[in-house]
Design an enzyme around this catalytic site. Structure first.
Site, PDB file in Angstrom:
ATOM      1  N   LYS A 108      90.038 -71.013  45.109  1.00 46.32           N
ATOM      2  CA  LYS A 108      90.607 -70.189  44.049  1.00 46.32           C
ATOM      3  C   LYS A 108      89.649 -69.055  43.704  1.00 46.32           C
ATOM      4  O   LYS A 108      88.472 -69.070  44.081  1.00 46.32           O
ATOM      5  CB  LYS A 108      90.883 -71.043  42.808  1.00 46.32           C
ATOM      6  N   TYR A 149      71.791 -46.448  28.012  1.00 42.23           N
ATOM      7  CA  TYR A 149      72.511 -46.277  26.762  1.00 42.23           C
ATOM      8  C   TYR A 149      71.832 -46.983  25.595  1.00 42.23           C
ATOM      9  O   TYR A 149      71.443 -48.143  25.686  1.00 42.23           O
ATOM     10  CB  TYR A 149      73.948 -46.790  26.892  1.00 42.23           C
TER      11      TYR A 149
END
Length: 394
Positions: free
Chosen positions: A48, A283
């Site tokens: 998965k 940032y």
């Protein structure tokens, strides 16, 4: 920064910005180690979430070639993609367990996908698809034994089982599996473990008294496969362990369980430059250089799956030396403070690998980010090419 004992990093493909290398030989070795550890039950290779970020089709094919008779998927789309790629029912059974109303039940029947049923609504929709296609379903009834997620609650279990058995008597389906999932198998001694073992035994006993004769009874995920032999029954479902990471890092490392990490993640330095002391980085300026230094720009960011929580903490290796992310991880890039070191633009940066060369591992990243290794590997995005090595299938 920390110096590591290493002989170098895996070579990136010429011109690659970044690359995840998937060692299929390690995948096969992990499956062999898990099979030897369980000594009897069948093995479901859980693929998965794009095989936990490793590439579902390539890993599924390799697992089947290595002898896995079952593949596990969450969504029907994942299961159907494997069938569409040519993995037929004669090669492996595929189980899909995360259904929602209106799902592709009929197509799953036509493609010989085993389906999990956790409630009456799902059984009703599945039976409608059986009547539409004329194809009897292969059903795994899932009991909620204490995880509180998918699965049928004990008070609803008798009705679900009896309705499934009635449909089986009518030739509409066969109940081929009874199963459940642990909540805390990665926490040895947790009281829920024995409670779930008992609850599963009770759910199974009721189903068998009602007329269910399953091909496979299954409960064991990766940690249970490694630590709880009493949970192995007929089939084990390793996920993370198949990819060579420990689901119980506080109990043992991958090597302690005979496993090798399958994925390595590397990039090239996009820029190396000098910067003065007191220079804010990325940032918000959550990192400021302590003095004159060299900065290296790594062209990977949270759009590639590098966690933003790795800001100021995530480890990388350049040459034989460890560095930490300096400042915030941005969408496409992050910075490392190289101190007095002077690598060149284009040199390789190893974010994580097996650890055999002294490099950081996915577990190191998980600890740095306050998360689990599952998240580190599964979030590596499609913008990062996968390079496969050591495969049986080329």
């Amino acid at each position: 920064m920390t110096t590591a004992n290493t002989t170098g990093t895996p070579a990136l493909t010429q011109g690659a910005r970044a690359e995840a290398t998937i060692d299929l030989a390690a995948l096969r070795d992990n499956l062999a180690a898990l099979r030897a550890r369980t000594n009897g039950p069948e093995l479901m290779a859980v693929v998965k979430a794009d095989a936990y970020g490793h590439g579902a089709l390539r890993c599924a094919r390799e697992a089947v070639a290595a002898g896995a008779g079952w593949l596990g998927t969450a969504t029907p789309q994942e299961a159907l993609a494997l069938r569409a790629a040519g993995i037929g029912p004669e090669q492996a059974r595929i189980l899909c367990w995360l259904w929602t109303p209106g799902g592709p039940w009929a197509r799953a029947l036509r493609e010989s996908v085993d389906v999990s049923v956790s409630g009456q609504w799902a059984l009703d929709e599945l039976l409608a698809a059986v009547r539409e296609t004329g194809i009897p379903a292969r059903v795994h009834l899932k009991a909620d034994t204490g995880l509180g997620r998918n699965g049928c609650q004990p008070h609803d279990w008798p009705d679900l089982v009896e309705n499934a058995v009635k449909a089986q008597a009518d030739g509409l389906l066969r109940v081929v599996g009874v199963w459940s999932h642990f909540a805390a198998a990665d926490e040895p001694g947790h009281p829920s473990i024995q409670a779930q073992l008992d609850s599963f035994a009770q759910a199974l006993a009721f189903a068998e008294r009602a007329g269910v004769d399953p091909e496979v009874r299954h409960l064991a995920n990766s940690p249970a496969t490694l630590l709880l032999p009493q949970s192995h029954y007929d089939l084990v479902r390793p996920g993370l362990a198949m990819y060579g990471l420990s689901p119980v890092p506080d109990v043992g490392s991958p090597a302690d369980f005979g496993l090798r990490p399958v994925m390595s993640l590397a990039a090239r330095l996009a820029l190396v430059k000098r910067a003065p002391g007191g220079h804010g980085i990325s940032y918000g300026h959550h990192y400021t250089t302590a003095g004159p230094t060299t900065l290296g720009l790594v062209p990977l960011g949270y759009a590639d799956g590098v966690p933003r929580h790795a800001s100021n903490t995530g480890p990388v290796q350049i040459g034989s030396t460890w560095y930490r992310v300096a400042g915030r991880v941005a969408m496409d890039q992050f910075v490392v403070d190289l101190g007095g070191d002077t690598p060149e633009t284009g040199d390789e940066v190893l974010l994580f690998g097996s650890g055999e060369r002294g490099e950081p591992t996915a577990e190191d990243w998980a600890r740095a980010c306050g998360t689990i290794a599952y998240e580190i590997i599964t979030r590596i995005g499609g913008r990062v090419p996968r390079r496969y090595v050591g495969g049986l299938r080329g």
